[in-house]
Design a protein around this motif. Structure first.
Motif, mmCIF file in Angstrom:
data_model
loop_
_atom_site.group_PDB
_atom_site.id
_atom_site.type_symbol
_atom_site.label_atom_id
_atom_site.label_comp_id
_atom_site.label_asym_id
_atom_site.label_seq_id
_atom_site.Cartn_x
_atom_site.Cartn_y
_atom_site.Cartn_z
ATOM 1 N N THR A 294 10.339 18.090 49.759
ATOM 2 C CA THR A 294 11.078 19.036 50.589
ATOM 3 C C THR A 294 11.950 19.943 49.735
ATOM 4 O O THR A 294 11.985 21.168 49.928
ATOM 5 C CB THR A 294 11.949 18.287 51.605
ATOM 6 O OG1 THR A 294 11.115 17.468 52.423
ATOM 7 C CG2 THR A 294 12.725 19.253 52.480
ATOM 8 N N ALA A 295 12.665 19.360 48.772
ATOM 9 C CA ALA A 295 13.522 20.147 47.891
ATOM 10 C C ALA A 295 12.713 21.178 47.124
ATOM 11 O O ALA A 295 13.103 22.350 47.016
ATOM 12 C CB ALA A 295 14.257 19.215 46.921
ATOM 13 N N THR A 296 11.574 20.758 46.599
ATOM 14 C CA THR A 296 10.718 21.667 45.832
ATOM 15 C C THR A 296 10.151 22.768 46.722
ATOM 16 O O THR A 296 10.108 23.939 46.334
ATOM 17 C CB THR A 296 9.571 20.887 45.170
ATOM 18 O OG1 THR A 296 10.125 19.844 44.345
ATOM 19 C CG2 THR A 296 8.727 21.802 44.301
ATOM 20 N N ALA A 297 9.719 22.390 47.931
ATOM 21 C CA ALA A 297 9.150 23.372 48.853
ATOM 22 C C ALA A 297 10.179 24.433 49.233
ATOM 23 O O ALA A 297 9.878 25.628 49.267
ATOM 24 C CB ALA A 297 8.625 22.674 50.099
ATOM 25 N N LEU A 298 11.409 24.007 49.529
ATOM 26 C CA LEU A 298 12.441 24.956 49.919
ATOM 27 C C LEU A 298 12.836 25.855 48.754
ATOM 28 O O LEU A 298 13.128 27.043 48.948
ATOM 29 C CB LEU A 298 13.656 24.215 50.466
ATOM 30 C CG LEU A 298 13.446 23.544 51.823
ATOM 31 C CD1 LEU A 298 14.668 22.728 52.210
ATOM 32 C CD2 LEU A 298 13.150 24.584 52.892
ATOM 33 N N ALA A 299 12.846 25.297 47.538
ATOM 34 C CA ALA A 299 13.147 26.112 46.366
ATOM 35 C C ALA A 299 12.097 27.202 46.185
ATOM 36 O O ALA A 299 12.422 28.339 45.822
ATOM 37 C CB ALA A 299 13.213 25.232 45.121
ATOM 38 N N ARG A 300 10.842 26.859 46.453
ATOM 39 C CA ARG A 300 9.764 27.853 46.329
ATOM 40 C C ARG A 300 9.956 29.012 47.305
ATOM 41 O O ARG A 300 9.508 30.127 47.035
ATOM 42 C CB ARG A 300 8.408 27.195 46.592
ATOM 43 C CG ARG A 300 7.868 26.338 45.470
ATOM 44 C CD ARG A 300 6.377 26.088 45.673
ATOM 45 N NE ARG A 300 5.836 25.197 44.664
ATOM 46 C CZ ARG A 300 5.590 23.907 44.855
ATOM 47 N NH1 ARG A 300 5.839 23.357 46.038
ATOM 48 N NH2 ARG A 300 5.097 23.169 43.887
ATOM 49 N N THR A 301 10.572 28.733 48.442
ATOM 50 C CA THR A 301 10.743 29.784 49.447
ATOM 51 C C THR A 301 12.031 30.576 49.260
ATOM 52 O O THR A 301 12.314 31.476 50.040
ATOM 53 C CB THR A 301 10.727 29.190 50.872
ATOM 54 O OG1 THR A 301 11.905 28.396 51.064
ATOM 55 C CG2 THR A 301 9.485 28.350 51.098
ATOM 56 N N GLY A 302 12.806 30.226 48.256
ATOM 57 C CA GLY A 302 13.977 31.031 47.948
ATOM 58 C C GLY A 302 15.321 30.393 48.166
ATOM 59 O O GLY A 302 16.360 31.034 47.970
ATOM 60 N N TYR A 303 15.354 29.119 48.549
ATOM 61 C CA TYR A 303 16.626 28.426 48.712
ATOM 62 C C TYR A 303 17.107 27.848 47.384
ATOM 63 O O TYR A 303 16.301 27.428 46.550
ATOM 64 C CB TYR A 303 16.503 27.292 49.731
ATOM 65 C CG TYR A 303 16.522 27.765 51.160
ATOM 66 C CD1 TYR A 303 17.733 27.950 51.825
ATOM 67 C CD2 TYR A 303 15.342 28.045 51.830
ATOM 68 C CE1 TYR A 303 17.755 28.399 53.134
ATOM 69 C CE2 TYR A 303 15.357 28.494 53.144
ATOM 70 C CZ TYR A 303 16.564 28.670 53.790
ATOM 71 O OH TYR A 303 16.585 29.126 55.076
ATOM 72 N N SER A 304 18.412 27.829 47.191
ATOM 73 C CA SER A 304 19.026 27.088 46.095
ATOM 74 C C SER A 304 19.226 25.663 46.576
ATOM 75 O O SER A 304 19.687 25.447 47.694
ATOM 76 C CB SER A 304 20.365 27.711 45.698
ATOM 77 O OG SER A 304 20.189 29.055 45.289
ATOM 78 N N VAL A 305 18.890 24.684 45.728
ATOM 79 C CA VAL A 305 18.809 23.298 46.187
ATOM 80 C C VAL A 305 19.751 22.390 45.412
ATOM 81 O O VAL A 305 19.819 22.450 44.175
ATOM 82 C CB VAL A 305 17.366 22.764 46.050
ATOM 83 C CG1 VAL A 305 17.290 21.313 46.511
ATOM 84 C CG2 VAL A 305 16.395 23.635 46.846
ATOM 85 N N ILE A 306 20.475 21.559 46.144
ATOM 86 C CA ILE A 306 21.222 20.463 45.535
ATOM 87 C C ILE A 306 20.380 19.208 45.684
ATOM 88 O O ILE A 306 20.129 18.751 46.806
ATOM 89 C CB ILE A 306 22.592 20.265 46.193
ATOM 90 C CG1 ILE A 306 23.455 21.516 46.011
ATOM 91 C CG2 ILE A 306 23.297 19.039 45.604
ATOM 92 C CD1 ILE A 306 24.801 21.440 46.707
ATOM 93 N N VAL A 307 19.926 18.687 44.562
ATOM 94 C CA VAL A 307 19.122 17.467 44.531
ATOM 95 C C VAL A 307 20.064 16.278 44.439
ATOM 96 O O VAL A 307 20.949 16.242 43.576
ATOM 97 C CB VAL A 307 18.155 17.485 43.330
ATOM 98 C CG1 VAL A 307 17.413 16.157 43.210
ATOM 99 C CG2 VAL A 307 17.169 18.648 43.459
ATOM 100 N N HIS A 308 19.880 15.298 45.330
ATOM 101 C CA HIS A 308 20.741 14.119 45.324
ATOM 102 C C HIS A 308 19.926 12.860 45.056
ATOM 103 O O HIS A 308 18.792 12.724 45.517
ATOM 104 C CB HIS A 308 21.457 13.947 46.661
ATOM 105 C CG HIS A 308 21.911 12.532 46.896
ATOM 106 N ND1 HIS A 308 21.209 11.655 47.705
ATOM 107 C CD2 HIS A 308 22.954 11.819 46.381
ATOM 108 C CE1 HIS A 308 21.818 10.482 47.700
ATOM 109 N NE2 HIS A 308 22.878 10.559 46.917
ATOM 110 N N GLY A 309 20.518 11.947 44.312
ATOM 111 C CA GLY A 309 19.904 10.648 44.086
ATOM 112 C C GLY A 309 20.868 9.740 43.352
ATOM 113 O O GLY A 309 22.045 10.082 43.158
#
Length: 231
Positions: A32-47
């Motif tokens: 999901t994070a990768t997909a949203l980044a591809r569409t132009g969103y900046s992503v905060i990855v959590h783990g």
């Protein structure tokens, strides 16, 4: 955070905004994070694992996206509040999309469940989500355009031996015990994805959402959220 760091972390002019995806170092969250980044969103990855989180961020950046990672063990009763505060700092106070995906737990028969297991399950699946919604949704409501997506599980609607604790905490999520309604302003759209799972040779999915949005379906490897205008 220095002004230089804040400027480097703030979503650029071409970004659709910041997304926080909990539990995004593998599986549904990572995809999901990768997909949203591809569409132009900046992503905060959590783990919880720094190496795995850095790998996801590096992959997003390799694809031309923008990402940062934050570590937090949501089994800690205060971790949700801390993660929310740090996310706002990274995004300069603007989180546009919250995707509550983190979860897990080992199977255990009901008569063998320990207090520690109980606390872990409800801290991760319920307490942390309440903290994130309570902190991040009010600023969302002020802006009037935002989305909260809660990934539950098939366990919330289908009984399975040995998973009573997991099922009860996921059911709390699916039944929306932490409503965004009542937030002053314009509450974000709230989407409930009830289950999504994969098999060795094929992938299947199903979803259900709250009454104020159209149906949204998880189609691996991408979360299809056109219905709530994320793309």
């Amino acid at each position: 955070m220095t002004e230089q760091n804040r400027e480097s972390n703030t979503a650029g002019s071409n970004s659709k905004g910041w997304v926080l995806v909990t539990g995004s170092t593998s599986g549904i969250g990572c995809q999901t994070a990768t997909a949203l980044a591809r569409t132009g969103y900046s992503v905060i990855v959590h783990g919880r694992d720094a190496h795995r989180a850095a790998e996801v961020v590096d992959e997003i950046r390799r694809l031309g996206g923008r990402a940062e990672h934050l570590l937090a063990d949501l089994a800690d009763p205060t971790a949700g509040w801390d993660l929310a505060a740090r996310s706002l700092e990274v995004a300069d106070g603007i989180i546009d999309v919250l995707i509550n995906n983190a979860g897990g737990g080992a199977p255990s028969p009901t008569d063998e469940v320990t207090n520690d297991q109980f606390d872990w399950s409800f801290n991760v699946h319920v307490r942390a989500l309440i903290a994130l919604v309570a902190t991040l949704v009010p600023p969302m409501a002020e802006r009037g355009h935002s989305v909260v997506i809660n990934v539950s599980g098939i366990a919330s609607v289908m009984a399975s031996a040995g998973y009573s604790l997991f099922q009860s905490s996921k059911t709390a999520l699916a039944k929306r015990l932490f409503l965004v309604e009542g937030i002053q302003g314009n509450p974000p759209q709230e989407v409930q994805i009830l289950w999504a799972w994969r098999e060795r040779t094929r992938q299947a999915s199903s979803a259900k959402v709250t009454s104020n949005v159209q149906q949204t379906v998880f189609n691996p490897p991408m979360l299809s959220i056109n219905a709530v205008n994320l793309y």
